[in-house]
Design a protein around this motif. Structure first.
Motif, short mmCIF file in Angstrom:
data_model
loop_
_atom_site.label_atom_id
_atom_site.label_comp_id
_atom_site.label_asym_id
_atom_site.label_seq_id
_atom_site.Cartn_x
_atom_site.Cartn_y
_atom_site.Cartn_z
N ARG A 1 0.85 -1.20 0.00
CA ARG A 1 0.00 0.00 0.00
C ARG A 1 0.88 1.25 0.00
N ILE A 2 0.48 2.25 -0.78
CA ILE A 2 1.26 3.48 -0.86
C ILE A 2 1.16 4.26 0.45
N ASP A 3 2.31 4.66 0.97
CA ASP A 3 2.37 5.48 2.19
C ASP A 3 2.43 6.95 1.77
N TRP A 4 1.26 7.60 1.69
CA TRP A 4 1.20 8.96 1.17
C TRP A 4 1.86 9.96 2.10
N VAL A 5 1.81 9.69 3.39
CA VAL A 5 2.46 10.60 4.35
C VAL A 5 3.96 10.61 4.13
N GLU A 6 4.56 9.42 4.00
CA GLU A 6 6.00 9.31 3.77
C GLU A 6 6.37 9.86 2.39
N ALA A 7 5.52 9.55 1.39
CA ALA A 7 5.80 10.03 0.04
C ALA A 7 5.80 11.55 -0.02
N THR A 8 4.83 12.17 0.64
CA THR A 8 4.75 13.64 0.65
C THR A 8 5.94 14.24 1.38
N SER A 9 6.36 13.59 2.46
CA SER A 9 7.51 14.07 3.22
C SER A 9 8.79 14.00 2.37
N ARG A 10 8.96 12.89 1.68
CA ARG A 10 10.15 12.75 0.81
C ARG A 10 10.10 13.74 -0.35
N ALA A 11 8.90 13.93 -0.90
CA ALA A 11 8.75 14.88 -2.01
C ALA A 11 9.14 16.28 -1.56
N ARG A 12 8.74 16.65 -0.35
CA ARG A 12 9.07 17.99 0.18
C ARG A 12 10.59 18.15 0.31
N GLU A 13 11.27 17.09 0.76
CA GLU A 13 12.73 17.13 0.88
C GLU A 13 13.39 17.28 -0.50
N LEU A 14 12.87 16.55 -1.49
CA LEU A 14 13.43 16.61 -2.83
C LEU A 14 13.21 18.00 -3.45
N LEU A 15 12.04 18.57 -3.23
CA LEU A 15 11.75 19.91 -3.75
C LEU A 15 12.68 20.93 -3.12
N GLU A 16 13.00 20.72 -1.86
CA GLU A 16 13.95 21.62 -1.18
C GLU A 16 15.32 21.53 -1.83
N ARG A 17 15.72 20.33 -2.21
CA ARG A 17 17.04 20.13 -2.83
C ARG A 17 17.16 20.85 -4.17
N VAL A 18 16.04 20.96 -4.90
CA VAL A 18 16.08 21.63 -6.20
C VAL A 18 15.58 23.07 -6.13
N GLY A 19 15.36 23.55 -4.91
CA GLY A 19 15.00 24.96 -4.73
C GLY A 19 13.61 25.31 -5.20
N LEU A 20 12.67 24.38 -5.11
CA LEU A 20 11.29 24.64 -5.54
C LEU A 20 10.38 24.70 -4.32
N ARG A 21 9.84 25.88 -4.07
CA ARG A 21 8.97 26.07 -2.90
C ARG A 21 7.51 25.95 -3.33
N GLU A 22 7.07 24.73 -3.44
CA GLU A 22 5.69 24.45 -3.82
C GLU A 22 5.13 23.35 -2.92
N ASP A 23 3.83 23.39 -2.69
CA ASP A 23 3.16 22.34 -1.94
C ASP A 23 3.23 21.06 -2.77
N PRO A 24 3.71 19.95 -2.20
CA PRO A 24 3.81 18.69 -2.95
C PRO A 24 2.48 18.19 -3.50
N ASP A 25 1.36 18.69 -2.94
CA ASP A 25 0.04 18.27 -3.41
C ASP A 25 -0.44 19.08 -4.62
N THR A 26 0.34 20.08 -5.04
CA THR A 26 -0.04 20.92 -6.18
C THR A 26 -0.05 20.09 -7.46
N GLN A 27 -1.10 20.26 -8.27
CA GLN A 27 -1.15 19.57 -9.56
C GLN A 27 -0.13 20.19 -10.52
N ILE A 28 0.47 19.34 -11.34
CA ILE A 28 1.50 19.79 -12.29
C ILE A 28 0.96 20.85 -13.23
#
Length: 506
Positions: free
Chosen positions: A107-134
């Motif tokens: 089962r997908i762990d959305w809490v962990e996925a969102t947390s990791r996504a936020r860390e990755l966005l920080e690494r690339v300097g993108l300040r966006e909510d991970p739940d934002t649609q592309i």
């Protein structure tokens, strides 16, 4: 990569190519459209699997035989294509981990996925909510999401194919800064780009490919590498002049819009064109300059048969008489043509042949009693193939197999076949190399010399200054100035492109 050879039916795309990339460097690959750059990177990234080419891929001394993209990713190699592979309706998090889901017990762990996504966005300097649609992100931010997606797979070698082609200057600088930051953390990058100033500024090494073969590899740190040096290797000759010589023969005003006002298609309170007025003379190349989002494309599309937004007011004149263009067919019938900035989505059907693409906007000219004459269709397409030097073995080949520069020539041929009096060109040289650009400029100038009017939209100010006769500047949907290109400078254009108030415009 050692002795890589890749063939398609009737075409040898790569011939015994050898490429060496050092760990931790930024390695650029340059060459004309159709030189084989993207093909080489598709081999490296597993898009073209082992067995479809000859030669060896060697990573850390070990020969690799990638069966597909997933195999190359497992080896730490990821590619970001010029056409981004993101799903607009999904969120940033969903796109980053698509095919690589963060799961526990199936089962997908959305809490962990969102947390990791936020860390990755920080690494690339993108300040966006991970739940934002592309679909709510600009192209620049979507590029950063692609990089974050690559980082989620523990990539060691990141391949970027024309990463800044569709970006404005600010987004381009930010993306290059991110690449430098990743280099500082040990990332190795390969960049394909036609923007030679960027390559010169960021690359440690530059490999030049021409006609499927490596010409040379330049060490930037050793000195002596500049744009002219790179161009010489790419085209096999020096391009002392980036723009063809031209003596304008400008006639009378034949096309004009006055007080043209257009409403945004989805946001009624927003105007994409605000009381815009401009003129075009026969034999004249008129530039349209503005920052991203200024409304240049929206204005051009609204002129071309009201194909964008909701028309509110204004008058259009041709040869001194008011005309009303309710749709695209009406615009074509009145002698207008529009080459879109997005040739792959709006300019071409990539599943069609070169032949059908060229005649598609003027089928009535080669039809008898409503039936297309195959012989005339072939003859017209072949004439344009030779006239515009479109590189393809046959006009019966798929247009999707051509390089970007040659696809752009097909789009130009399609609209030239309609014999337009006003040709609107929206970013006609975006994503193509300097040699192909020169050929496009020659075609534009030939059209003007034949008495056509050209309205040219470009984000490259040197391009506008080099080829246009007059330049209108646009800011937030309003035309703010009209400048004689002969005495203008990039600084003068930028001032008018960022002013909020309109000057008296001739």
């Amino acid at each position: 990569m050692r002795g890589i050879t890749k063939e398609f039916p009737g075409v040898r795309a790569l011939a015994d190519v050898t490429l060496t990339v050092r760990r931790g460097e930024i390695h650029a690959i340059c060459g004309e459209n159709g030189a084989g750059k993207s093909t080489l990177m598709n081999v490296l990234s597993g898009v073209y699997p082992f067995g479809t080419y000859t030669g060896d891929i060697v990573v850390d001394g070990e020969v690799m035989r990638f069966a597909g993209i997933r195999a190359s990713e497992q080896a730490g190699i990821a590619i970001i294509h010029q056409e981004l592979a993101l799903i607009p309706e999904l969120s940033i998090t969903e796109n980053i981990f698509l095919g690589n889901e963060v799961a526990t017990g199936g089962r997908i762990d959305w809490v962990e996925a969102t947390s990791r996504a936020r860390e990755l966005l920080e690494r690339v300097g993108l300040r966006e909510d991970p739940d934002t649609q592309i679909k709510h992100l600009g192209v620049g931010k979507q590029q950063l999401v692609e990089i974050a997606k690559a980082l989620s797979r523990d990539v060691e070698l990141l391949i970027l194919d024309e990463p800044t082609a569709a970006l404005n200057e600010g987004d381009s600088r930010h993306l290059l800064d991110i690449i430098r930051t990743l280099q500082g953390r040990g990332m190795t990058s390969i960049i394909i780009s036609h923007k030679l100033a960027e390559i010169e500024a960021i690359a440690d090494s530059i490999t030049i490919i021409r006609d499927g073969r490596v010409v040379e590899t330049l060490d930037v740190g050793a000195g002596g590498v500049d744009e002219d040096r790179i161009i010489r290797g790419m085209v096999g000759r020096s391009l002392d002049r980036r723009f063809p010589d031209r003596t304008p023969d400008i006639g009378e005003v034949f096309f004009e819009i006055r007080d043209w006002t257009v409403q945004h298609p989805a946001i009624p309170e927003r105007l994409v064109a605000k009381s815009a007025s401009l003129t075009v003379r026969r034999g004249e190349i008129v530039g349209l300059a503005g920052l991203m989002g200024a409304g240049r494309t929206e204005l051009a599309m609204s002129i071309f048969g009201r194909s964008y937004g909701t028309y509110l007011s204004g008058t259009m004149f041709k040869d001194g008489r008011p005309i009303v263009l309710h749709n695209v067919q009406s615009a074509i019938d009145h002698g207008l043509a529009y080459v879109s900035e997005d040739r792959k989505q709006l300019g071409l059907n990539l599943l069609d042949t070169v032949k059908r693409s060229i005649v598609s906007a003027g089928l009535g000219k080669i039809a008898r009693a409503g039936v297309v004459d195959d012989t005339r269709e072939f003859r017209v397409a072949e004439d344009y193939r030779q006239q515009l030097r479109i590189k393809t073995p046959s006009v019966d080949d798929g247009v999707g197999t051509l390089s970007g520069g040659n696809q752009q020539k097909v789009v130009l041929a399609k609209w030239m076949f309609t014999d337009p009096e006003l040709l609107i060109l929206d970013e006609p040289t975006r994503g193509i190399d300097v040699g192909a650009k020169y050929e496009i400029y020659t075609i534009i100038q030939a059209l003007a010399a034949a008495g056509k009017g050209v309205l040219l939209i470009s984000s490259e100010l040197p391009e506008l200054l080099g080829i246009a006769d007059r330049i209108y500047t646009v800011f937030e949907g309003r035309i703010t100035d009209c400048i004689d290109a002969a005495g203008a400078s990039p600084e003068a254009l930028m001032r008018s492109m960022t002013r909020t108030r309109k000057k008296d415009v001739a």
